[in-house]
Design an enzyme around this catalytic site. Sequence first.
Site, PDB file in Angstrom:
ATOM      1  N   GLU A  42      16.584  -7.157   3.042  1.00  0.00           N
ATOM      2  CA  GLU A  42      15.481  -6.752   2.172  1.00  0.00           C
ATOM      3  C   GLU A  42      15.487  -5.239   1.929  1.00  0.00           C
ATOM      4  O   GLU A  42      15.242  -4.775   0.810  1.00  0.00           O
ATOM      5  CB  GLU A  42      14.176  -7.150   2.864  1.00  0.00           C
ATOM      6  CG  GLU A  42      13.081  -7.586   1.911  1.00  0.00           C
ATOM      7  CD  GLU A  42      11.883  -8.062   2.691  1.00  0.00           C
ATOM      8  OE1 GLU A  42      10.864  -7.388   2.625  1.00  0.00           O
ATOM      9  OE2 GLU A  42      11.986  -9.094   3.386  1.00  0.00           O
ATOM     10  N   SER A  74      -5.802   8.050  -3.725  1.00  0.00           N
ATOM     11  CA  SER A  74      -4.873   6.968  -3.388  1.00  0.00           C
ATOM     12  C   SER A  74      -4.627   6.888  -1.886  1.00  0.00           C
ATOM     13  O   SER A  74      -4.875   7.853  -1.158  1.00  0.00           O
ATOM     14  CB  SER A  74      -3.535   7.187  -4.097  1.00  0.00           C
ATOM     15  OG  SER A  74      -3.724   7.162  -5.477  1.00  0.00           O
ATOM     16  N   GLY A 132      25.261  -4.615   2.828  1.00  0.00           N
ATOM     17  CA  GLY A 132      24.228  -5.436   3.436  1.00  0.00           C
ATOM     18  C   GLY A 132      23.433  -6.154   2.368  1.00  0.00           C
ATOM     19  O   GLY A 132      23.337  -5.683   1.234  1.00  0.00           O
ATOM     20  N   GLN A 136      -0.958   3.477 -14.564  1.00  0.00           N
ATOM     21  CA  GLN A 136      -1.856   2.316 -14.458  1.00  0.00           C
ATOM     22  C   GLN A 136      -3.194   2.605 -15.133  1.00  0.00           C
ATOM     23  O   GLN A 136      -3.739   1.765 -15.850  1.00  0.00           O
ATOM     24  CB  GLN A 136      -2.079   1.956 -12.984  1.00  0.00           C
ATOM     25  CG  GLN A 136      -0.896   1.218 -12.385  1.00  0.00           C
ATOM     26  CD  GLN A 136      -0.998   1.083 -10.866  1.00  0.00           C
ATOM     27  OE1 GLN A 136      -1.638   1.878 -10.195  1.00  0.00           O
ATOM     28  NE2 GLN A 136      -0.329   0.083 -10.332  1.00  0.00           N
ATOM     29  N   THR A 143      -5.757  -2.019  -9.787  1.00  0.00           N
ATOM     30  CA  THR A 143      -4.471  -1.810  -9.113  1.00  0.00           C
ATOM     31  C   THR A 143      -4.544  -2.563  -7.795  1.00  0.00           C
ATOM     32  O   THR A 143      -5.584  -3.162  -7.492  1.00  0.00           O
ATOM     33  CB  THR A 143      -4.217  -0.309  -8.830  1.00  0.00           C
ATOM     34  OG1 THR A 143      -5.119   0.110  -7.812  1.00  0.00           O
ATOM     35  CG2 THR A 143      -4.433   0.550 -10.068  1.00  0.00           C
ATOM     36  N   CYS A 144      -3.467  -2.504  -6.999  1.00  0.00           N
ATOM     37  CA  CYS A 144      -3.531  -3.250  -5.741  1.00  0.00           C
ATOM     38  C   CYS A 144      -4.539  -2.634  -4.771  1.00  0.00           C
ATOM     39  O   CYS A 144      -4.960  -3.289  -3.829  1.00  0.00           O
ATOM     40  CB  CYS A 144      -2.151  -3.382  -5.123  1.00  0.00           C
ATOM     41  SG  CYS A 144      -1.269  -1.860  -5.050  1.00  0.00           S
TER      42      CYS A 144
END
Lengths: 271, 430
Positions: free
Chosen positions: B204, B121, B201, B132, B49-50
């Site tokens: 991001e 985590s 908007g 995952q 995983t990241c």
Amino acid sequence: MATILLRAAFAGYLGGTLAFLGYLATRRHGLAKIGLGLSVAALAVHTASYGTDCAVYRAMVIVTPRGMCSLLAFVTAALTLAIAARHRLLILGAFIMPIVAILAGVAVAAPEPGTPAVVLQGPLFPLHVWTTYLGFAGFTVAFGVAVAWLVQEREIRSRHPKPLAFVLPPLDTIERLSLSLVNHALLLTGAGIVTGVLYLKQTDGVWWAWEPKATATVACWGIYAAVPVLRRTAGWRGRRLALLLVAGFVFVVFIFGGLSHLPGPLKPGPR
Amino acid sequence: MGLLCLGLSHRTAPLAVRERLALSRDEIAEAAAMVRRLSGIDEAVVVSTCNRIELYIAGAGRAAGPAEPPGVAWRRTVGAVVRLLAKARRVPAGVLARSSYVHADLDAVRHLIEVAAGLDSQVVGEAQILPQVRRAHEASLRAGATGPVLNGVFNRALAAAKRVRTETEIGRLPASVSSVAVDLAERIFGELAGRTVLLIGTGETAELVAENLVGDSDLMVLVASERHHEAARRIAHRFGGEAIELAAVPAALARVDIVIAATAVKEPVILRAHLAAAMAHRKARPIFLVDLGVPRNIEAGAGDVAGVYLYDLDDLKGVADGNLKRREEWIAPARRIAEAEVAATGAWLATLEVVPVIRDLERFGEACRQAVLARAGRRVRDLPPETREEVEYLTKALVAKLLHPPIRNLKDLPGPGRYADLVRRLFGFQ
């Protein structure tokens, strides 16, 4: 024997209520499971108490304060557990089982019946009793569900919702459930009123006797009938609808609390 | 058969090392198969995983000789795996060795359960880790790199993690601004499929919240922007919606269910009066507004209108922070559940250890029976067929009866591995 079993059922309902309230406060899933287990056990014992009643009197004792509250507790508990299991909404137990416990407690505290005032006989009278009580149970559960809606709405509106808000069902789900309950309960209570009228005509020769309980039941039906009507015509939803269900339940309490000691118009039919 | 977890995570390795080692979904199966081919390793699963990359391996370890203790064999195996990884991902082996951790046997099981439950985590109780881990196991299964030990351990760990998430609030309470917004929308509307979202908007933030909100739901998205109409069209196209002018927002309020406002404006775009007018058309249908703009895009008093639920950035952050604290309160109960599941998995692993011994015992019994019958020679062969069948039945029953108590005790006695070794020595099994 029936009294002992009724007391045991009351203890079970009370235990179930405390466990469900504990779940509401702590959100520990184990407590919800305990609440469910105790309530199911209490329901089974309650069923056994009716079995004993039937063995002794050859009938279910219902038209006494004790009988009325006991039967409403029984039907409401069964309906609540069925809904909680079907929709996986155990949290609703915290809002409805306290009412069941109170009803069972009143039944236990009420004087024991000598011989049954009214027995279930003939096809019309049992039909009248079961449809009416199922309808009232629907109104009672709808009240509990409406309270859950009010609590959830208050939490979300506060802009600082407590963890409880993430455990309670969505507002839309609760509203749909309460509407479905009211619609079904209206049909059942309506059927109860019609069968009661027919039975009165059969036994007393009159269609209507302006007896307080029957009159209050019709008035109560009228209040609940306003729910779908106002929703369709005036777009009533959410808070207004929930408050209407709470007001309707005040009438149910009045019938079962204030008028239950009065004799009904229905007499035992010929054996 | 030993069990080992070798890995590195956000706790032990910097991002620079983790990103060099991160594997895609396709690569994890390949990596598991590669590790599985190393000497002394029978099964392998790679979780990537990241925030972590972990290898779960089962086997006897890479022993140089038969008399070598298991610990030494495992150390050699770990060294081989580290060298393999270092070479494959071009990371110095020394860096890998310094950044990694090793858990053996029940510690490895415990670690896997804690990882799957989100207890290890970065954001305690995060929900993504469970799928995952499941996908990692499935990938290894498809690659043929896993076997009965790791299949059992992973299935039990996944079930344990689910139990932790069901019985505690570790993962129930949303703990990020966007997840709080999505969860609140679900608390109001239930199913989000079929609802309409208005994004105000094109930044991001607005896009990220919309992404979280849309997920797999069939949401209709409207995007409003004053200056960046092209960007609005792009976002609308991405979510299968339509772009509208900022001036059309008040009118759109009558038909949307959720509003995400995150645009840079000096004056609020949505006023209380807009919402009051919209609610008259909505027949009390609720509307959920999330104001992520600074300065605010929605007039503060708008939340007072019946049926309007308004949250600004501070509200959402307050809820997320509160929930994160509450998640941490659930760590201890979650660990207790994990510990119970570790014990159950340990008991299962121990029974797994005695299976070969039980098979050896049964084979030994059958061999003895056959030898005795062979020695009896003609005395048995010349018997009438019915009597011969009877003899066969009786000898089989005798062997089964004799072996029943040791086999039952091998399974039931505490520490079955110890007794398995004793039986091996007593009967001279290899």
